[in-house]
Enzyme design. Structure first.
Site, mmCIF file in Angstrom:
data_model
loop_
_atom_site.group_PDB
_atom_site.id
_atom_site.type_symbol
_atom_site.label_atom_id
_atom_site.label_comp_id
_atom_site.label_asym_id
_atom_site.label_seq_id
_atom_site.Cartn_x
_atom_site.Cartn_y
_atom_site.Cartn_z
ATOM 1 N N ASP A 245 0.790 -1.163 0.018
ATOM 2 C CA ASP A 245 -0.088 -0.013 0.055
ATOM 3 C C ASP A 245 0.952 1.168 -0.089
ATOM 4 O O ASP A 245 2.242 1.181 0.444
ATOM 5 C CB ASP A 245 -0.957 0.015 1.290
ATOM 6 C CG ASP A 245 -2.064 1.005 1.088
ATOM 7 O OD1 ASP A 245 -1.940 1.689 0.101
ATOM 8 O OD2 ASP A 245 -3.140 0.885 1.848
HETATM 9 C C1 BGC Z 1 -5.019 3.470 0.154
HETATM 10 C C2 BGC Z 1 -5.104 2.298 -0.926
HETATM 11 C C3 BGC Z 1 -4.989 3.034 -2.406
HETATM 12 C C4 BGC Z 1 -3.631 3.974 -2.451
HETATM 13 C C5 BGC Z 1 -3.455 4.610 -3.767
HETATM 14 C C6 BGC Z 1 -3.785 4.405 -0.079
HETATM 15 O O1 BGC Z 1 -3.768 5.268 0.768
HETATM 16 O O2 BGC Z 1 -4.932 2.720 1.288
HETATM 17 O O3 BGC Z 1 -6.443 1.580 -1.003
HETATM 18 O O4 BGC Z 1 -5.057 2.127 -3.316
HETATM 19 O O5 BGC Z 1 -3.710 4.699 -1.319
HETATM 20 O O6 BGC Z 1 -4.566 5.745 -3.715
#
Ligand code: BGC
Length: 724
Positions: A245
């Site tokens: 993530d």
């Molecule tokens: C989130 C993800 C997301 C990623 C990109 C993160 O903060 O937890 O779900 O895909 O950001 O935007």
């Protein structure tokens, strides 16, 4: 030459630096001096290696629709994507074909806007109703969650682009999500939190998995070899690649070793001065012998094997013109089937010419979905008021005008102005709802047939909801509006309907007695108003059922220690309730919910009959008939629960093991339903293996988890054990 030869050949030509670069993203596109993304608004990009003809690929969110910027500097054209209903509403459809259709539509937008991988589906379990991202997740039940995700992934990937399941695993809260240590027993992990991922990954082979921010039993998920290599690859046979993530974890070298192939978005040092350049760290580790180059090669191979099939690698010429008209229809269909009728005492459907007094500012500020990476930028959002007007329902226009003016004037005041929160999310201070005088209410009650009151909630990434008034509970002014409107309308012999425009359960038990009907419309995306209008007049019959329990009170929720200890800055959250999540807890421990898992009414009635249960070699076959016995066409969601005999392991009272949504049945029409349940899925994890105990099992077929219509039995003569 086959693709894999090609990949190995490519790897053999890569320098150490190129390999290290390839496993680390380019940094947040367009920020901190990074090159802008090819698709503005996309969340991340891999690094190209021009010398070898390796292009960059583009990754974008998210679960309710492709999240990219709708406008670009110096460009007249627009790049809107469809806002579909939020995932909790998609799961309320229990309709695999529909989820696949939504996936296909989103996948086409992903491809035609030049994106390679969609950062969805999100499939964490609803452990607690207050998790701020529950709207992005499907259910409290791993089977429903896994089946919905599998269908969605199939749809997305049919378009030649990839899906990325997230957040792997046990990311069930937003509070301190980047550091919190989630302590879960292996049994609860395997049976509840991992199970949905296992189903989706085995069934639909997503291109990628996103490891979660949190720690799992002491180790960051992105640095957890047990999770990413043993379980995901060795046990489940996952063949795609794993990405972190965004900015997750704290040790790139450990991430590489654990089997976290790609670090996203890369260049964490740009936002945190304590972090070092991941590329350099990985290179140094190889040079110093702390990381074997073979491990790095393995990770590069995992990624390349997938990406060689991406549109960017194939040089696909995208149009930037997906079929938004067709997808609006898919969003509408999905929303229509996700509406859940919670209560209906002789009100709905309304006659098409019924005159409606519409209350609540949510009729104008209708919530289409949650905030954060699960947000969308559609061409339009049809509010509830607009939807009713467009469908020519007889809304009291004077009252609608009062609300329109009220919202406009209040939002101009400093204290109610819409601001941006720390995560960029819009902060909408709640507007007081109880501002109409008694005389006014009387007038609207006299001249209208029915009152409809909208209650709205919004939540989003980065923060959890609160067990307080105005969030999980109604605020005093909302309660007072409900009381006053109900009293006056009932005095005039008129009925009252509540529309719940929410993304996760709220408390309903204390006030539902005031009103005649409650329609849970969730956050239904850009078509919300149309979906509501067509449902309340019965153009379509609501056929959604709850994918998550509505507890009577927050104090009934089993995850009592959410979001962990210490309360003001949680470092650890212990999943004491084990496997007793959602209905597994309420049913086993005799706690009455407000509305149980699987619950949802219809404008018609269904009868279940002729249950037959057959034991085959590795599965059981359950068949029965569902007949529409009312006078409205409708679809029914039949659920199959299994109750295990008493044995060595504690078992929940019952567990969902299969389900089927019927086709649209005309009054009097019958559908024969067959559900096959594999025996392995009835086993529980005993610490080493999956154990299917011997004894007499009960098959419970119902319209909800507490409305069981048919029961049958089957016997397992000899216990069986399965390897994980
Ligand atoms: C989130 C993800 C997301 C990623 C990109 C993160 O903060 O937890 O779900 O895909 O950001 O935007």
């Amino acid at each position: 030459m086959s693709v894999s030869d090609n990949v190995d050949e490519l790897i053999s030509r890569m320098t150490l630096e190129e390999k290290a670069q390839f496993v680390v993203g380019r940094g947040v596109p367009g920020f901190f001096g990074n090159p802008p993304s090819r698709v503005p608004g996309a969340a991340g990009e891999t690094r190209p290696i021009e010398r070898l003809g390796i292009p960059s690929v583009v990754l974008a969110d998210g679960p309710a629709g492709l999240r990219i910027n709708p406008r670009r500097e110096g460009d007249e054209k627009t790049y809107h994507a469809t806002a579909f209903p939020v995932a909790i509403m998609l799961a309320s459809t229990w309709n695999r074909e529909l989820l696949e259709a939504v996936g296909r539509a989103m996948g086409e937008e992903v491809r035609e806007y030049g994106v390679d991988i969609l950062l969805a589906p999100a499939m964490n379990i609803h452990r607690n109703p207050l998790c701020g991202r529950n709207f992005e997740y499907y259910s409290e039940d791993p089977l429903l969650s896994g089946e919905m995700a599998a269908a969605f992934i199939k749809g997305v990937q049919s378009q030649g682009v990839g899906a990325c399941v997230k957040h792997f695993v046990a990311n069930n809260q937003e509070t301190n999500r980047r550091i919190v240590d989630t302590i879960v027993s292996e049994r609860a992990l395997r049976e509840i939190y991992l199970k949905g991922f296992e189903i989706a990954i085995k069934k639909s082979k997503p291109w990628a998995v996103m490891s979660a921010y949190n720690k799992l039993n002491g180790k960051y998920c992105s640095q957890n070899e047990w999770l990413l290599t043993k379980v995901l690859r060795e046990e489940w046979g996952f063949e795609g690649f794993v990405m972190t993530d965004w900015f997750a974890g704290d040790d790139p070298v450990e991430q590489m070793r654990a089997g976290n192939d790609m670090i996203m978005p890369g260049k964490a040092y740009q936002i945190d001065s304590k972090r070092k350049d991941e590329v350099e760290e990985i290179m140094n580790a190889v040079k110093e012998g702390r990381l074997s180059e073979e491990v790095l090669d393995r990770n590069v191979r995992n990624i390349l094997k997938v990406l060689v099939n991406s549109p960017s690698f194939k040089g696909y010429k995208y149009s930037s013109q997906p079929d938004l008209e067709a997808h609006a229809k898919v969003a509408y269909e999905a929303g229509i089937e996700g509406v859940v009728l919670l209560k209906n005492e002789g009100v709905l459907p309304l006659k098409e010419d019924a005159s409606i007094a519409l209350f609540g500012t949510g009729q104008i500020e209708t919530i289409k979905g949650g905030t954060g990476s699960g947000d969308t930028h559609p061409r339009y959002v049809i509010s509830i008021l607009e939807g009713m007007r467009e469908r020519n329902l007889k809304v009291d226009e004077e009252l609608a005008e009062i609300y329109t003016r009220y919202v406009r004037e209040m939002r101009e005041k400093e204290e109610y102005r819409i601001k941006r929160g720390p995560f960029g999310q819009p902060i909408m201070p709640r507007l007081p709802q109880d501002f109409l005088g008694e005389d006014q209410l009387k007038r609207y009650a006299e001249r209208n047939d029915v009152a409809i009151i909208v209650i709205s909630r919004i939540s989003g990434e980065g923060y959890d909801r609160k067990p307080e008034k105005g969030d999980f509970y109604l605020s005093d002014d909302e309660k007072s509006l409900l009381e006053k409107v109900s009293k006056v309308f009932h005095e005039h012999g008129k009925r009252v309907v509540v529309l719940l425009n929410i993304g996760s359960p709220i408390e309903v038990a204390s006030w539902r007695g005031l009103v005649d009907s409650i329609l849970l419309i969730w956050q239904a995306g850009q078509e919300t108003g149309r979906i509501v209008a067509d449902t309340i007049v019965g153009k379509v019959n609501p056929s959604g059922k709850l994918p998550t329990t509505f507890p009577r009170d927050y104090s009934d929720v089993p995850s009592w220690n959410f979001p962990g200890e210490p309360k003001d800055d949680p470092q650890r959250v212990v999943y004491d309730e084990g496997i007793y999540v959602g209905y597994r807890y309420y049913d086993t421990f005799g706690v009455e919910p407000a509305y149980e898992f699987g619950f949802g009414l219809s404008y018609t009635t269904f009868e279940y009959k002729n249950l037959d249960v057959k034991v085959l070699n590795d599965s059981i076959k359950v068949s029965f008939e569902v007949t529409n016995t009312g006078d409205f066409p409708g679809k029914e969601i039949a659920q199959v629960y299994v109750r295990a005999p008493k044995g060595k392991l504690d078992k929940p009272f019952q567990e969902l093991k299969g389900f089927h949504k019927t086709r649209l049945l005309k009054p009097g029409e019958t559908e024969k339903v067959e559900v096959e349940i594999c025996l392995r899925s009835l086993a529980s994890f005993d610490g080493e293996k999956w154990l299917l105990e011997k004894g007499e099992y009960e098959v419970r077929v119902g319209a909800s988890s507490r409305d069981i219509r048919l029961t049958g039995k089957f016997t397992i003569d000899k216990e069986r054990r399965y390897n994980p």
